[in-house]
Design a protein around this motif. Structure first.
Motif, mmCIF file in Angstrom:
data_model
loop_
_atom_site.group_PDB
_atom_site.id
_atom_site.type_symbol
_atom_site.label_atom_id
_atom_site.label_comp_id
_atom_site.label_asym_id
_atom_site.label_seq_id
_atom_site.Cartn_x
_atom_site.Cartn_y
_atom_site.Cartn_z
ATOM 1 N N ARG A 115 43.119 42.444 37.952
ATOM 2 C CA ARG A 115 43.557 41.050 37.845
ATOM 3 C C ARG A 115 43.684 40.340 39.199
ATOM 4 O O ARG A 115 43.177 39.213 39.334
ATOM 5 C CB ARG A 115 44.873 40.950 37.063
ATOM 6 C CG ARG A 115 45.337 39.487 36.903
ATOM 7 C CD ARG A 115 46.341 39.321 35.804
ATOM 8 N NE ARG A 115 45.800 39.659 34.502
ATOM 9 C CZ ARG A 115 45.084 38.825 33.749
ATOM 10 N NH1 ARG A 115 44.806 37.593 34.187
ATOM 11 N NH2 ARG A 115 44.642 39.202 32.567
ATOM 12 N N PRO A 116 44.339 40.901 40.212
ATOM 13 C CA PRO A 116 44.438 40.149 41.473
ATOM 14 C C PRO A 116 43.067 39.779 42.043
ATOM 15 O O PRO A 116 42.872 38.664 42.541
ATOM 16 C CB PRO A 116 45.203 41.101 42.396
ATOM 17 C CG PRO A 116 45.978 41.990 41.475
ATOM 18 C CD PRO A 116 45.090 42.179 40.286
ATOM 19 N N TYR A 117 42.133 40.716 41.958
ATOM 20 C CA TYR A 117 40.767 40.479 42.425
ATOM 21 C C TYR A 117 40.115 39.354 41.625
ATOM 22 O O TYR A 117 39.545 38.408 42.190
ATOM 23 C CB TYR A 117 39.983 41.787 42.275
ATOM 24 C CG TYR A 117 38.490 41.693 42.480
ATOM 25 C CD1 TYR A 117 37.946 41.739 43.754
ATOM 26 C CD2 TYR A 117 37.624 41.598 41.388
ATOM 27 C CE1 TYR A 117 36.567 41.684 43.948
ATOM 28 C CE2 TYR A 117 36.255 41.541 41.574
ATOM 29 C CZ TYR A 117 35.737 41.582 42.852
ATOM 30 O OH TYR A 117 34.372 41.516 43.033
ATOM 31 N N ALA A 118 40.204 39.428 40.290
ATOM 32 C CA ALA A 118 39.570 38.424 39.442
ATOM 33 C C ALA A 118 40.181 37.045 39.639
ATOM 34 O O ALA A 118 39.461 36.042 39.756
ATOM 35 C CB ALA A 118 39.684 38.850 37.979
ATOM 36 N N GLU A 119 41.500 36.985 39.696
ATOM 37 C CA GLU A 119 42.162 35.694 39.868
ATOM 38 C C GLU A 119 41.781 35.066 41.207
ATOM 39 O O GLU A 119 41.579 33.844 41.304
ATOM 40 C CB GLU A 119 43.676 35.862 39.763
ATOM 41 C CG GLU A 119 44.179 36.351 38.404
ATOM 42 C CD GLU A 119 44.223 35.254 37.358
ATOM 43 O OE1 GLU A 119 43.909 34.092 37.676
ATOM 44 O OE2 GLU A 119 44.583 35.553 36.199
ATOM 45 N N ARG A 120 41.675 35.887 42.240
ATOM 46 C CA ARG A 120 41.300 35.357 43.560
ATOM 47 C C ARG A 120 39.890 34.768 43.536
ATOM 48 O O ARG A 120 39.652 33.663 44.047
ATOM 49 C CB ARG A 120 41.397 36.469 44.602
ATOM 50 C CG ARG A 120 40.873 36.060 45.978
ATOM 51 C CD ARG A 120 41.232 37.077 47.045
ATOM 52 N NE ARG A 120 40.789 38.413 46.729
ATOM 53 C CZ ARG A 120 39.549 38.869 46.950
ATOM 54 N NH1 ARG A 120 38.630 38.072 47.484
ATOM 55 N NH2 ARG A 120 39.236 40.115 46.661
ATOM 56 N N LEU A 121 38.949 35.489 42.928
ATOM 57 C CA LEU A 121 37.578 34.990 42.890
ATOM 58 C C LEU A 121 37.472 33.716 42.054
ATOM 59 O O LEU A 121 36.756 32.776 42.420
ATOM 60 C CB LEU A 121 36.642 36.059 42.327
ATOM 61 C CG LEU A 121 36.413 37.294 43.195
ATOM 62 C CD1 LEU A 121 35.372 38.200 42.543
ATOM 63 C CD2 LEU A 121 35.986 36.929 44.607
ATOM 64 N N LEU A 122 38.186 33.662 40.945
ATOM 65 C CA LEU A 122 38.146 32.466 40.106
ATOM 66 C C LEU A 122 38.761 31.264 40.817
ATOM 67 O O LEU A 122 38.286 30.134 40.680
ATOM 68 C CB LEU A 122 38.850 32.737 38.783
ATOM 69 C CG LEU A 122 38.114 33.716 37.855
ATOM 70 C CD1 LEU A 122 39.023 34.168 36.720
ATOM 71 C CD2 LEU A 122 36.834 33.088 37.307
#
Length: 222
Positions: A115-122
């Motif tokens: 989640r932290p990775y995905a939220e950052r990219l989004l």
């Protein structure tokens, strides 16, 4: 050219909305090299679309004395090294998400990333606020090619899977979409077209997909 009606759209993230695959391949390759573990291009390609922890669990015998969690943390740490391949949006992806949101289509991302990775990219893409739902690696018991993530997205969007369209760039993701009963648009940004043969439609990138009244998607496929 195809016209596809839809009630919801679901996107993979890596390789579908943002071109992270060259960087990810370097990260996984460095992990194998750091431990003197044998690998080839096909083995590195097998990480695409899947949860890294699950792939590493299958390959744990190549890293004696190291836990899967340790290996995953080490691989992720390489992301910040100098000289890593640049990351940018897949052509047409941000525009397509914005057009779908403007048409009132419910939107989700189903990713094998944490989640932290995905939220950052989004956030970097500037589209997080347009999404109704983000399903990440930690939200499912079993990752792609299992359909759990896509079924969860359909359930939480309150749309039958058969009335949703999903976009994927990797064979594992395509298999997950089809097993969930959704229409699949393969995006040939990271894999050869033949690797996406199970998709219902294949496009070179998301510039080949337009939103039409209905709503519907007009797909200019390969």
């Amino acid at each position: 050219m195809a016209l596809i009606p839809l009630r919801a759209a679901v996107f993979d993230l890596d390789g579908t909305l943002i071109d992270t695959e060259p960087r990810n391949r370097v990260m996984w390759s460095r992990l194998f090299e750091a431990h003197g573990a044998p690998y080839d291009d096909a083995l590195i390609a097998s990480f695409a679309g899947r949860r890294g922890l699950e792939v590493l669990a299958d390959l744990a015998h190549l890293f004696p004395g190291r836990t899967v969690e340790e290996l995953f943390t080490e691989a992720v740490s390489y992301e910040a090294l100098p000289g890593m391949p640049a990351v940018g949006p897949v052509p047409g992806g941000v525009e397509l998400v914005r057009a779908l949101a403007g048409a009132g289509v419910p939107l989700a991302v189903v990713t094998s990333g944490q989640r932290p990775y995905a939220e950052r990219l989004l956030d970097e893409l500037g589209i997080r606020d347009l999404l109704d739902l983000v399903v990440t690696a930690g939200d499912v018991v079993t990752g792609k090619p299992h359909p759990e993530g896509y079924l969860a997205a359909a359930r939480d969007l309150d749309v039958p899977p058969g009335e949703a369209v999903a976009f994927e760039d990797a064979p594992a993701g395509v298999a997950a979409v089809k097993a969930a009963g959704m229409t699949c648009v393969g995006v040939a940004t990271t894999q050869p077209v033949g690797a996406l043969a199970e998709a219902d439609h294949v496009v070179a990138d998301l510039k080949e997909v337009d939103v039409e009244p209905g709503p519907a998607l007009r797909v200019r496929g390969l």
